[in-house]
Each structure stands twice: as structure tokens, then as C-alpha cells.
Design an enzyme around this catalytic site. Structure first.
Site, PDB file in Angstrom:
ATOM      1  N   GLU A 104      -5.891  -7.082  -2.119  1.00 36.12           N
ATOM      2  CA  GLU A 104      -6.583  -7.008  -0.513  1.00 36.12           C
ATOM      3  C   GLU A 104      -8.049  -6.586  -0.842  1.00 36.12           C
ATOM      4  O   GLU A 104      -8.420  -5.895  -1.516  1.00 36.12           O
ATOM      5  CB  GLU A 104      -5.759  -6.037   0.275  1.00 36.12           C
ATOM      6  CG  GLU A 104      -4.391  -6.476   0.756  1.00 36.12           C
ATOM      7  CD  GLU A 104      -4.051  -5.583   1.856  1.00 36.12           C
ATOM      8  OE1 GLU A 104      -4.759  -5.025   2.576  1.00 36.12           O
ATOM      9  OE2 GLU A 104      -2.539  -5.457   1.913  1.00 36.12           O
ATOM     10  N   GLU A 113       0.881  -1.385  -0.084  1.00 38.57           N
ATOM     11  CA  GLU A 113       0.121   0.011  -0.133  1.00 38.57           C
ATOM     12  C   GLU A 113       0.621   1.374   0.159  1.00 38.57           C
ATOM     13  O   GLU A 113       0.931   2.021   1.001  1.00 38.57           O
ATOM     14  CB  GLU A 113      -0.925  -0.165   1.154  1.00 38.57           C
ATOM     15  CG  GLU A 113      -2.019  -1.230   1.015  1.00 38.57           C
ATOM     16  CD  GLU A 113      -3.275  -1.112   1.963  1.00 38.57           C
ATOM     17  OE1 GLU A 113      -4.166  -1.617   1.626  1.00 38.57           O
ATOM     18  OE2 GLU A 113      -2.979  -0.370   3.155  1.00 38.57           O
TER      19      GLU A 113
END
Length: 342
Positions: A270, A161
Site C-alpha cells: 500500500e 495492517e
């Protein structure tokens, strides 16, 4: 003659069978599993029979396991583990269950995400050239350990991320030339050990096309090397916590745009929904899988649930797909559905 016929049939089946890379990835990130098992958590299948978590996941259609790896983690129940040795052991276990493997380098001693990208304590005080070596050497070391164990990850993430970069402050997006160099050292180390592994760059908020364009335009401008664009998609964490139905079209549009704009494969690495709303999470997972599968040119590779087995009773995390009874919720059944089915 009969022998020749059998040979021809075998050859036809081999040609017709999909390769590993062509199979849609239905995955689970299960970095908590060793800790859960070590603390005595028991997993039960839908019938209430105690089972290995891998068996339950496989029975629900999971064919891919994602594992994070941290440099020098603590042994804290919630924020420890995921060392090189534990990651290798888990990857080997996944492979023995016939699973494909994704490795997620956080380049930290603990969680890395848009709120925190702390460099490992052992790298503190290093100048930038040394940090580049740190990234290469650590990445190479983990990849080599996996290779020696007989595991070839299909995908490997450089950073987790990384919306605002990684390994702060040197690798912040405020300094794209440096961030690109750090990414490329990770990429080079991966390819040196495992040329077939696809390198993934991963941002959160997969429905935010404007941000993805800005980030990957910069990646292109500064020469960052990668193979796959990875996304997180958590409607629960979006502003106002809207239902997935309000952002799923944006996710689909972004997947298509990323694949076309940069000529890259794309993947939702995710995803998660509220554990106490299993029907809604089931519906969301079906919708996400279909958006990824519908990316033109076969460039949509798959969908991975983050810690589906991480039951709230153990983790206090509300976005698992496991119930208080130790069993998977209906949400997990979404991975059993063939994507052509309604």
C-alpha cells in the site's frame, strides 16, 4: 534445417523471457471500483476518452490488482461490498486484463487496520478453537471459489495492517501464541488450495524499522508461517505529515533489513500520496519503486497504490491519483517509468 533454426530461436526466447514471478509488480488496489461503477462514475483516459478503468490502469503500467475481501459486508457505498462473490468476480476480471492478483483477507466485515480489527459478527461468541476453524474454513472457501473461477492469486495476505494483531481480542499482539495460531490457520488454508500462492503478512508504517523488527521477531519466535513481508507507506499519515523525502531512506533501510534479517521477500503493498500534489506523488512513487527494486537478491517484489482510481469527488479520499475531471493525474505516470531510467 530452417525448422530446426526456428525451434532453437523459440527455445532461446523462452529461456531468456522473465517468468511472471520475476516481473516487478506495479499494482493498484481497486476494491472501490465495483461501487464506483454501480453509482455511475465514469473513467476517462488522459485524452478525455471514456474508458474501462482497467484499460486506463494497464496503459499506465499497472500489471497487478489487489483486492480486499470481507466476511459479511454491508452494501454501504463507502464501507460495504468486497464480499467473496464480488472479490472473485473482480479477480476474474483482472485476470482477463492480463493482471496478476493479490487477495487481502481482512478477517472482518469491514475495514481492518491498526485502529480496528473487529472480528466478523458471525464469529462473535466463538471460543478460540472455533475461531481457528472459522479462519481456516472462510479462507479455504474464498480460495476454493477463486480456484473454481480459474484464478490463482500470486499473493494472499493473512490480515491487513496487523501491527497490533487481528481478530480482537483473541488475536491481539498481547497474546502472540494465539495470534500465530490464527495466522497459521490462514496460511494452511491458502496453501491447501493454492500451494503456489505466496502468503503475505502486512504492517503499516514501512519506515519504522524498530517496530517491524519487534513484530517479525515475535512472528519468528512463535512460529508464524509466511513468505513475504508487506508494508504500507503513507508519508501523509506519519506524525507531522512530513514530505516523503524525510522518510524514504528509512523505508529503503527497512526493506533491506527485513529481507536480510528474515530471509524473506518484501513488498510495498500500500502506498499513496496527495491527489492535489501530483508531481510530489509522482516523485514519491518513483523513489518507492526504486527502493523496492534495489533490495539485494531480487527480494523486492513490487509496489501497489491503494485506490489510485478512487477519486476524491466520489470517495472523499485525498490520496487517490485521479483528478476531478475523471482522469488519472501525472502521479500514475510513475508506473510507466522503467526503473533503470532516471
Amino acid at each position: 534445417m530452417a525448422g530446426m533454426k526456428k525451434l532453437l530461436i523459440a527455445l532461446m526466447m523462452a529461456v531468456a523471457a522473465p517468468t511472471h514471478a520475476e516481473v516487478f509488480a506495479k499494482g493498484a488496489d481497486i476494491g472501490w471500483l465495483p461501487q464506483m461503477e454501480a453509482t455511475g462514475y465514469k473513467f476517462y483516459d488522459s485524452d478525455g476518452k471514456e474508458e474501462d478503468c482497467f484499460r486506463i490502469l494497464k496503459d499506465h503500467g499497472i500489471n497487478t490488482i489487489r483486492l480486499r475481501t470481507w466476511v459479511h459486508p454491508s452494501n454501504d457505498r463507502a464501507s460495504g461490498h468486497n464480499s467473496k462473490d464480488e472479490t472473485v468476480a473482480m479477480a476474474l476480471r483482472a485476470q482477463r486484463w492480463g493482471m496478476r492478483v493479490m487477495i487481502d483477507f481482512h478477517y472482518s466485515d469491514s475495514w481492518a487496520d491498526p485502529q480496528q480489527q473487529r472480528k466478523p459478527a458471525a464469529w462473535e461468541g466463538h471460543d478460540f478453537p472455533q475461531l481457528l476453524d472459522d479462519v481456516y474454513n472462510y479462507t479455504h472457501e474464498v480460495m476454493q471459489a477463486l480456484k473454481q473461477a480459474g484464478v490463482t492469486p500470486e499473493w494472499v495476505q493473512v490480515g491487513n495492517e496487523t501491527r497490533t494483531g487481528m481478530i480482537y481480542p483473541e488475536g491481539h499482539t498481547d497474546n502472540w501464541p494465539q495470534l500465530a495460531q490464527l495466522i497459521n490457520r490462514g496460511y494452511d488454508a491458502i496453501k491447501a488450495v493454492s500451494p503456489s500462492s505466496k502468503v503475505v503478512l502486512h504492517l503499516d508504517r514501512g519506515n519504522d524499522n524498530a517496530w517491524f523488527r519487534t513484530w517479525f521477531d515475535n512472528a519468528q519466535k512463535y512460529g508464524a508461517k509466511y513468505d513475504v513481508i508487506g508494508m504500507s507507506y503513507y508519508p501523509f499519515w506519519l506524525d507531522g505529515r512530513p514530505d516523503y523525502s524525510e522518510s524514504i531512506s528509512d523505508l529503503g533501510a527497512n526493506l533491506n533489513d527485513m529481507a536480510a534479517r528474515y530471509d524473506k521477500e518484501v513488498m510495498v503493498v500500500e502506498v499513496g500520496g496527495v491527489d492535489t500534489e501530483p508531481q510530489n506523488t509522482y516523485d514519491m512513487l518513483l523513489a518507492v519503486q526504486r527502493k523496492v527494486a534495489d533490495v539485494p537478491g531480487g527480494k523486492g517484489l513490487g509496489v501497489i497504490y491503494w485506490e489510485p482510481q478512487g477519486a476524491r469527488s466520489w470517495s472523499h479520499y485525498e490520496l487517490s491519483a485521479w483528478g476531478a475531471d475523471g482522469r488519472p493525474t501525472k502521479a500514475m505516470e510513475a508506473f510507466r517509468v522503467k526503473l533503470g531510467d532516471k
